[in-house]
Design an enzyme around this catalytic site. Structure first.
Site, PDB file in Angstrom:
ATOM      1  N   THR A   1       0.962  -1.129   0.078  1.00 57.29           N
ATOM      2  CA  THR A   1       0.034   0.082  -0.111  1.00 57.29           C
ATOM      3  C   THR A   1       0.861   1.341  -0.099  1.00 57.29           C
ATOM      4  OG1 THR A   1       0.016  -0.134   2.448  1.00 57.29           O
ATOM      5  CG2 THR A   1      -2.052  -0.904   1.292  1.00 57.29           C
ATOM      6  N   GLY A   2       2.325   1.192   0.408  1.00 57.42           N
ATOM      7  CA  GLY A   2       2.851   2.388   0.751  1.00 57.42           C
ATOM      8  C   GLY A   2       2.218   3.093   1.601  1.00 57.42           C
ATOM      9  N   THR A   3       1.278   3.965   1.034  1.00 55.36           N
ATOM     10  CA  THR A   3       0.308   4.425   2.170  1.00 55.36           C
ATOM     11  C   THR A   3       0.768   5.957   2.917  1.00 55.36           C
ATOM     12  OG1 THR A   3      -0.913   2.592   1.967  1.00 55.36           O
ATOM     13  CG2 THR A   3      -1.344   3.649   3.600  1.00 55.36           C
ATOM     14  N   THR A   4      -0.465   6.392   3.064  1.00 59.12           N
ATOM     15  CA  THR A   4      -0.547   7.602   3.949  1.00 59.12           C
ATOM     16  C   THR A   4      -1.695   7.007   5.083  1.00 59.12           C
ATOM     17  OG1 THR A   4       0.640   9.250   2.664  1.00 59.12           O
ATOM     18  CG2 THR A   4      -0.363   9.848   4.859  1.00 59.12           C
TER      19      THR A   4
END
Lengths: 239, 236
Positions: free
Chosen positions: A42-45
């Site tokens: 997701t990598g994601t924040t």
């Protein structure tokens, strides 16, 4: 695994260790021996913000491979309800976080069926930490929830099983960018609407510069009444 | 114990058949069920009711709200007649299996599947050396696409019923059901018939001693005392 443990997973009579959580009886549920080399991440924040009566969780909607080099999905659900009054915002390997959600949701429900009430936030976050501690799941979730003991709270969890409680927090590859917004805008006693807007803005701000984050925002508001989730294309739409 | 020394040899172990093909320990387990507080189940058109009757033995008992009908996940409830501790183990087995189904498949466990898993476990104890059979019979009430009611007996046999009873007075309750059961029962009608069945099974039914749960497409829901009174249960 010994033969005793194998029957242990499927029978009640051979449960010599009492009423343990599912993942302790049946480690296969959270054990991962596969190669995660080309798995989508997701990598994601992810962001969590508390108000007087609610915990707000937000996340972007992008899944990618190669640390955000290529987007594999533009509508990824990264905020999931796991308890009547708690949710998780997840970053890490997609398959791992989906399994984490399934296991935690089931553990929470099993706890409620056995004891009559769902776990407190202390119990839920401790359980989540011990699942991560005892498994190689590459997941770094934020938990957000409300209970009678501590009201609204946000917890950061790490792969080592660390559990830290906070009033607001961020995680994922866009964490530093999101914290920039949170440190500017967070204050105690925010209204739920303001908390949702700040959380979404933090995610959106990270999405501008972090290539592993983007494609919209999911925002969940957790109150004593339950979890309310909404999706937005941009932070400006958040109400 | 009565009977010849021959018979005594056959009821020593669960795993030994008598020459006429009987498993005495399993039959004795059914006797234990017959002495247990009664449990009834009635399947309506869109719902299924489980009701148990177990009055407090003493006013000194402190756990006034003892669970007799246990929720197993959102859509299933279980109650047992016979040894309460045996029932408790089986309820937890069902709960674990219900949650494991969700982890493994992301779906709710079908009621028949859950009943079969518990029944398989009971069956193992009719065939395992050194073990005794469970002294309990269970009624499993659930709602998948339709309401379902399954009985599991100590041998591990399962059977689906429109209405059923286990425990003390079960045959009287079943007679009541055979006389009063009709197609397309609403939830309140099913509840009333369940209370009638309990009334037939025991001398005196009191509202406080009944624990009833209604299972519908919306999930399991414990039936409150007011609704039990409306269904015809006597005042406590």
């Amino acid at each position: 695994m010994t033969p005793t443990q194998q029957t242990d997973a499927s029978t009640a009579g051979s449960d010599r260790h009492g009423r343990r959580p599912l993942h302790e009886r049946d480690p296969d549920l959270v054990d991962d021996t596969g190669d995660a080399g080309n798995a989508a991440e997701t990598g994601t924040t992810v962001v969590g913000v508390t108000t007087e009566d609610a915990a707000v969780l937000a996340a972007d909607q992008r899944a990618s491979v190669g640390g955000g080099r290529f987007v594999t999905n533009k509508d990824t659900r990264k905020v999931e309800q796991i308890h009547p009054t708690a949710a998780a915002a997840l970053s890490g390997t997609v398959g791992h976080l989906q399994q984490f959600v399934r296991v935690l949701r089931s553990e929470s429900r099993l706890y409620a069926d056995r004891r009559g009430d769902p776990p407190s936030l202390t119990a839920l976050s401790t359980l989540a930490g011990s699942i991560l501690r005892s498994s190689p799941l590459a997941v770094s979730p934020l938990l957000g929830g409300v209970d009678d003991e501590q009201g609204p709270a946000v917890f950061t969890l790490d792969g080592g099983g660390g559990v830290l409680v906070d009033d607001y927090a961020a995680g994922g590859s866009g964490m530093q960018l999101a914290y920039g917004v949170l440190e500017q805008d967070y204050e105690p006693g925010l209204s739920p609407v303001d908390a949702r807007r700040i959380a979404a803005r933090a995610v959106e701000s990270a999405s501008e510069r972090d290539t592993a984050s983007g494609n919209g925002v999911t925002v969940a508001t957790v109150t004593r009444e339950g979890v309310d989730t909404a999706e937005y294309d941009a932070a400006g739409e958040v109400a | 114990m009565q009977g010849s020394s021959d018979q005594q040899a056959y009821d020593r172990g669960t795993t030994i058949f008598s020459p006429d093909g009987r498993l005495y320990q399993v039959e004795y387990a059914r006797e234990a069920v017959g002495q247990g507080a009664p449990v009834v189940g009635v399947r309506g058109e869109d719902s299924v009711v489980l009701a148990a009757h177990a009055p407090e033995r003493s006013p000194l008992a402190a756990d006034g709200d003892t669970e007799k009908v246990s929720a197993v996940d959102d859509h299933v409830a279980v109650a047992g007649a016979g040894h309460a501790a045996d029932t408790r183990q089986l309820v937890d087995l069902a709960r674990r299996r219900a949650q494991r189904e969700r982890v493994r498949y992301g779906e709710r466990a079908p009621v028949d599947e859950l009943a079969t898993v518990v029944a398989d476990h009971l069956q193992e104890y009719t065939q395992t050396g050194g073990a005794r059979p469970y002294g309990t019979a269970l009624l499993v009430a659930g709602h998948d696409d339709d309401p379902g009611l399954v009985e599991i007996d100590p041998s591990g046999a399962t059977r689906s019923w429109r209405a059923d009873a286990v425990g003390r007075g079960a045959s009287d309750a079943v007679e009541t059901f055979e006389a009063g059961y009709g197609p397309a029962l609403g939830a309140d009608d099913a509840l009333a018939l369940a209370v009638d069945g309990l009334s037939a099974a025991v001398d005196e039914v009191t509202v406080g001693a009944i624990d009833a749960t209604l299972v519908t497409a919306d999930g399991t829901q414990r039936v409150g005392e007011d609704r039990l009174r409306a269904a015809g249960a006597g005042a406590s």
